[in-house]
Design a protein around this motif. Sequence first.
Motif, mmCIF file in Angstrom:
data_model
loop_
_atom_site.group_PDB
_atom_site.id
_atom_site.type_symbol
_atom_site.label_atom_id
_atom_site.label_comp_id
_atom_site.label_asym_id
_atom_site.label_seq_id
_atom_site.Cartn_x
_atom_site.Cartn_y
_atom_site.Cartn_z
ATOM 1 N N ALA A 1 0.833 -1.208 0.000
ATOM 2 C CA ALA A 1 0.000 0.000 0.000
ATOM 3 C C ALA A 1 0.861 1.249 0.000
ATOM 4 C CB ALA A 1 -0.931 0.004 1.210
ATOM 5 N N SER A 2 1.950 1.226 0.749
ATOM 6 C CA SER A 2 2.859 2.374 0.805
ATOM 7 C C SER A 2 3.498 2.637 -0.554
ATOM 8 C CB SER A 2 3.935 2.114 1.860
ATOM 9 O OG SER A 2 4.872 3.156 1.880
ATOM 10 N N VAL A 3 3.913 1.573 -1.224
ATOM 11 C CA VAL A 3 4.512 1.712 -2.553
ATOM 12 C C VAL A 3 3.476 2.266 -3.535
ATOM 13 C CG1 VAL A 3 5.465 0.413 -4.501
ATOM 14 C CG2 VAL A 3 6.265 -0.046 -2.180
ATOM 15 N N ALA A 4 2.247 1.750 -3.446
ATOM 16 C CA ALA A 4 1.185 2.234 -4.337
ATOM 17 C C ALA A 4 0.898 3.715 -4.080
ATOM 18 C CB ALA A 4 -0.080 1.404 -4.147
ATOM 19 N N ALA A 5 0.881 4.109 -2.815
ATOM 20 C CA ALA A 5 0.604 5.510 -2.473
ATOM 21 C C ALA A 5 1.721 6.429 -2.949
ATOM 22 C CB ALA A 5 0.416 5.654 -0.959
#
Length: 155
Positions: free
Chosen positions: A18-22
């Motif tokens: 999720a952090s990478v996507a954000a």
Amino acid sequence: MRLSARVDYALRATAELASVAAAGAGRGRPVTADQIARTQEIPPKFLESILLQLRRGGIVQAQRGPEGGYWLARPAAEISLADVIRVIDGPLAHVRGQRPEQLGYHGAARALQDVWIALRASERQILELVTVADVASGELPEPITELVADPSAWI
């Protein structure tokens, strides 16, 4: 509530995705299991089996090959912690391997069934409220921050 290492690692891995996507890499660039393992300090072989389980459970998608890796199957804000836990461990609360409503207590212990059902409802309320996006951003919903602000929660 006791969380297994598998659940802890699964939650950390999905938060990392999720952090990478954000950060903008999202579905354009899959994240390798090695990257997740290094960043989250998860044993790589253990993580591979967890990611396979998450893929089969519809939480992540995967692509093989030199440009391969993993990404979330849907937006992080639509994936609750309960979703991840259920894929890894099954139902949120069980006693001796059974769902609380299937237990048959008698006599003085009869009220225990209600306690286990209330416990499951409480867990569900929290774990379905918090999403992987909340964890990745570090901005938890207000009911959670209120619970954590109570000093007795830390004891």
